[in-house]
Structures are given as structure tokens and as C-alpha cells.
Design a protein around this motif. Structure first.
Motif, PDB file in Angstrom:
ATOM      1  N   THR A   1     -11.577   5.383  -3.322  1.00  0.00           N
ATOM      2  CA  THR A   1     -11.512   6.822  -3.111  1.00  0.00           C
ATOM      3  C   THR A   1     -12.766   7.478  -3.674  1.00  0.00           C
ATOM      4  O   THR A   1     -13.585   6.837  -4.339  1.00  0.00           O
ATOM      5  N   ALA A   2     -12.889   8.771  -3.435  1.00  0.00           N
ATOM      6  CA  ALA A   2     -14.027   9.518  -3.969  1.00  0.00           C
ATOM      7  C   ALA A   2     -14.040   9.490  -5.491  1.00  0.00           C
ATOM      8  O   ALA A   2     -15.094   9.627  -6.125  1.00  0.00           O
ATOM      9  N   GLU A   3     -12.857   9.291  -6.080  1.00  0.00           N
ATOM     10  CA  GLU A   3     -12.747   9.226  -7.543  1.00  0.00           C
ATOM     11  C   GLU A   3     -13.011   7.825  -8.092  1.00  0.00           C
ATOM     12  O   GLU A   3     -13.011   7.626  -9.309  1.00  0.00           O
ATOM     13  N   GLY A   4     -13.219   6.871  -7.208  1.00  0.00           N
ATOM     14  CA  GLY A   4     -13.559   5.523  -7.654  1.00  0.00           C
ATOM     15  C   GLY A   4     -12.391   4.560  -7.756  1.00  0.00           C
ATOM     16  O   GLY A   4     -12.573   3.417  -8.193  1.00  0.00           O
TER      17      GLY A   4
ATOM     18  N   GLY B   1      -5.038  -1.943  -2.208  1.00  0.00           N
ATOM     19  CA  GLY B   1      -5.984  -1.576  -3.252  1.00  0.00           C
ATOM     20  C   GLY B   1      -5.357  -1.139  -4.560  1.00  0.00           C
ATOM     21  O   GLY B   1      -5.924  -1.366  -5.633  1.00  0.00           O
ATOM     22  N   ASN B   2      -4.184  -0.509  -4.493  1.00  0.00           N
ATOM     23  CA  ASN B   2      -3.559  -0.013  -5.722  1.00  0.00           C
ATOM     24  C   ASN B   2      -2.631  -1.029  -6.372  1.00  0.00           C
ATOM     25  O   ASN B   2      -1.888  -0.698  -7.295  1.00  0.00           O
TER      26      ASN B   2
ATOM     27  N   PHE C   1      -9.619   1.947  -6.346  1.00  0.00           N
ATOM     28  CA  PHE C   1      -9.432   1.076  -5.195  1.00  0.00           C
ATOM     29  C   PHE C   1      -8.406   1.673  -4.246  1.00  0.00           C
ATOM     30  O   PHE C   1      -7.342   2.144  -4.678  1.00  0.00           O
ATOM     31  N   ALA C   2      -8.689   1.626  -2.938  1.00  0.00           N
ATOM     32  CA  ALA C   2      -7.757   2.160  -1.944  1.00  0.00           C
ATOM     33  C   ALA C   2      -8.026   1.505  -0.600  1.00  0.00           C
ATOM     34  O   ALA C   2      -9.047   1.782   0.041  1.00  0.00           O
ATOM     35  N   PHE C   3      -7.117   0.619  -0.203  1.00  0.00           N
ATOM     36  CA  PHE C   3      -7.180  -0.020   1.106  1.00  0.00           C
ATOM     37  C   PHE C   3      -5.844  -0.698   1.381  1.00  0.00           C
ATOM     38  O   PHE C   3      -5.125  -1.081   0.453  1.00  0.00           O
ATOM     39  N   PRO C   4      -5.475  -0.837   2.646  1.00  0.00           N
ATOM     40  CA  PRO C   4      -4.186  -1.441   2.996  1.00  0.00           C
ATOM     41  C   PRO C   4      -4.139  -2.943   2.726  1.00  0.00           C
ATOM     42  O   PRO C   4      -5.178  -3.611   2.591  1.00  0.00           O
ATOM     43  N   GLY C   5      -2.901  -3.470   2.679  1.00  0.00           N
ATOM     44  CA  GLY C   5      -2.700  -4.899   2.485  1.00  0.00           C
ATOM     45  C   GLY C   5      -1.275  -5.279   2.837  1.00  0.00           C
ATOM     46  O   GLY C   5      -0.508  -4.471   3.364  1.00  0.00           O
ATOM     47  N   PHE C   6      -0.918  -6.505   2.531  1.00  0.00           N
ATOM     48  CA  PHE C   6       0.441  -6.989   2.758  1.00  0.00           C
ATOM     49  C   PHE C   6       1.321  -6.717   1.541  1.00  0.00           C
ATOM     50  O   PHE C   6       0.831  -6.683   0.408  1.00  0.00           O
TER      51      PHE C   6
ATOM     52  N   ASN D   1      -3.350   3.077   0.943  1.00  0.00           N
ATOM     53  CA  ASN D   1      -2.801   1.862   0.342  1.00  0.00           C
ATOM     54  C   ASN D   1      -1.535   1.394   1.075  1.00  0.00           C
ATOM     55  O   ASN D   1      -0.657   0.758   0.478  1.00  0.00           O
ATOM     56  N   ALA D   2      -1.463   1.673   2.358  1.00  0.00           N
ATOM     57  CA  ALA D   2      -0.305   1.269   3.154  1.00  0.00           C
ATOM     58  C   ALA D   2      -0.139  -0.246   3.125  1.00  0.00           C
ATOM     59  O   ALA D   2      -1.113  -0.997   2.982  1.00  0.00           O
TER      60      ALA D   2
END
Length: 271
Positions: A179-182, A215-216, A184-189, A137-138
Motif C-alpha cells: 500500500t501507499a503506507e508500505g 499480503g496481510n 504488504f497488500a496482494f491476494p493469495g490463497f 488482500n482477497a
């Protein structure tokens, strides 16, 4: 009249008109070539290499809500009618697509109203791959923008600033979305970065992930600030790893349906 009769009539008409158009086409192509020459001369540092920044997508392409973003239904069968045609049901914010100001405001500009001069723009690519490898989530922070400026010079007015996190390579794998747990996890601004880019005169931002926000994100701060400010975003962009940090020109083939909050787009860069 049957479809086959229509097609045969059109075919004969086209054949009879082909010679007529051949001469006109030669003149038109000469004019177009001159126009293209002028356009190419205007592209900063362009060598003529084109890079497709668009994912091809179907109903399996990952979406924010998990539902298919495009549905295909056969409208005309080639064996029965001599030609074929699909009926498409497309959700605006799927595949490589535009987020218009109207997406997060009641009275913002629709995708049809985007200023055409902002659809051809200098492209600035911010490399976030190292941070994204450490944190799914960078975020692009103001310091990342400053680092880019220190290395490459000022952000050009009207630029599209793109985040290259390496996430495009994950398309087709569940980790592109969560993630494997479901979760949301992905980078953004980050909002601090996009507020800064607004001050610097950027017209659009782009991400190689599902969302302008990470994502978070719990508040979609970038969506709620960047878009109502009259700017737009591009999500799910591809092939940023094939481009330099500075020097490419991006061509944004935004759709033009009235009152559209966004929509799938063909994005191309020329280097």
C-alpha cells in the motif's frame, strides 16, 4: 590458448561437421516430429496456441524483501574476447518461480526432486479479479473452488490451480507489493481452499502475486501446510488473463539444482 583462437578453432570444426550432421539432423527431426505429434495428441483440448506465463525479470523486478532478486556481472567482454558472458547471482524465490516443499520443511522434496509428471498438468484458472478489486488482500476460499467446479467440472487429478487476481498488470508499480503506507497488500490463497484442493488431488497452485499467502498474512498458513504436504507452488505467474478457466495444459520448467528450495522457472501454457 587465447579465447579468440579457441573460438576460431570451434568455428572451423563446426563448419567441417555441418554436412555430416545435416543428414543425421533430418532423420532426428523426423523422429522428433513424430514424438511431438504424440505429445500434442495427449494434450486435452489443445489447439497449439502457446502462452508464456513467465515475467522477464531483472534487478528491478519486485521481491518480497525489497532487494534485487538477480544481479548481473560481466564475466566475458565481447570486444575483448569475441563472445560475451554474464555471471548471475540469483536468489531462488524471485521473478516467476517455484516454491518447492523444502522451502518450508527441513526434509521436504527439493526442486530437483519434484515428480516430473506434475510438471505437465491440466491448468485450472480461478478468476478472483472482482474480489481483488474490492480487497487488495482477497483470498481464494473454498466457496470459490466450489463455484469453479460448478461452472467447469471437477478439478482434474494432478492439476495446477492458478489464482488470477489481475495483479500481474501491476508489476512495475509499487501497488504490486504494498500500500501507499508500505504495508504488504496482494491476494493469495486461504488455507481452507488449499486444504480442499489437496483433498481433490491438485498437485500445485499458482498465484499472479508475490506470495501463495495474501499480503496481510501473519502466519504463512498456506506455505506451512501446502508445501510440507509434498506439493509445490508457483509465484509471480503472468498472462493468466489470456487463458480459459479450463482446457489449458501447463508446462512448468522447474530448475533442477540439488537441495534447491525453489527457483526461477519458465512457465508455458498450451491451449
Amino acid at each position: 590458448m587465447c579465447h579468440a583462437c579457441v573460438i576460431e578453432g570451434v568455428r572451423k570444426s563446426m563448419l567441417s561437421r555441418r554436412d555430416l550432421f545435416r543428414g543425421a539432423a533430418a532423420v532426428g527431426l523426423a523422429g522428433a516430429a513424430a514424438g511431438m505429434g504424440s505429445a500434442r495428441a495427449a494434450l486435452a483440448q489443445a489447439s497449439g496456441r502457446a502462452v508464456d506465463l513467465t515475467h522477464a525479470y531483472d534487478g528491478s523486478f519486485p521481491t518480497f524483501d525489497g532487494n534485487p532478486g538477480i544481479l548481473f556481472e560481466e564475466a566475458v567482454n565481447i570486444d575483448k574476447s569475441g563472445y560475451q558472458l554474464w555471471k548471475l547471482t540469483i536468489y531462488e524465490h524471485t521473478g516467476t518461480h517455484i516454491d518447492a516443499p523444502l522451502h518450508f520443511s527441513k526434509d521436504g522434496a527439493s526442486v530437483a526432486d519434484l515428480a516430473v509428471e506434475n510438471l505437465v498438468a491440466p491448468l485450472c484458472v480461478l478468476d478472483l479479479t472482482a474480489k481483488a478489486a474490492e480487497d487488495a488482500n482477497a483470498m481464494v476460499m473454498r466457496e470459490d473452488v466450489d463455484a469453479w467446479i460448478s461452472a467447469n467440472g471437477d478439478i482434474p487429478a494432478g492439476a495446477c490451480v492458478a489464482m488470477h487476481s489481475g495483479w500481474a498488470a501491476k508489476v512495475g508499480d509499487p501497488s504490486f507489493r504494498n500500500t501507499a503506507e508500505g504495508a504488504f497488500a496482494f491476494p493469495g490463497f486461504s488455507k481452507e481452499a488449499t486444504d480442499y484442493l489437496a483433498e481433490l488431488g491438485a498437485a500445485s497452485i499458482a498465484v499472479d502475486t508475490l506470495s501463495l499467502d495474501p499480503g496481510n498474512s501473519a502466519d504463512f498458513a498456506v506455505h506451512f501446510s501446502w508445501l510440507p504436504g509434498g506439493r509445490f507452488g508457483i509465484e509471480n505467474i503472468a498472462n493468466l488473463d489470456q487463458l480459459p478457466a479450463r482446457g489449458a495444459t501447463i508446462f512448468i520448467g522447474a530448475p533442477k539444482h540439488k537441495t534447491g528450495t525453489g527457483g526461477p522457472a519458465r512457465i508455458i501454457a498450451v491451449v
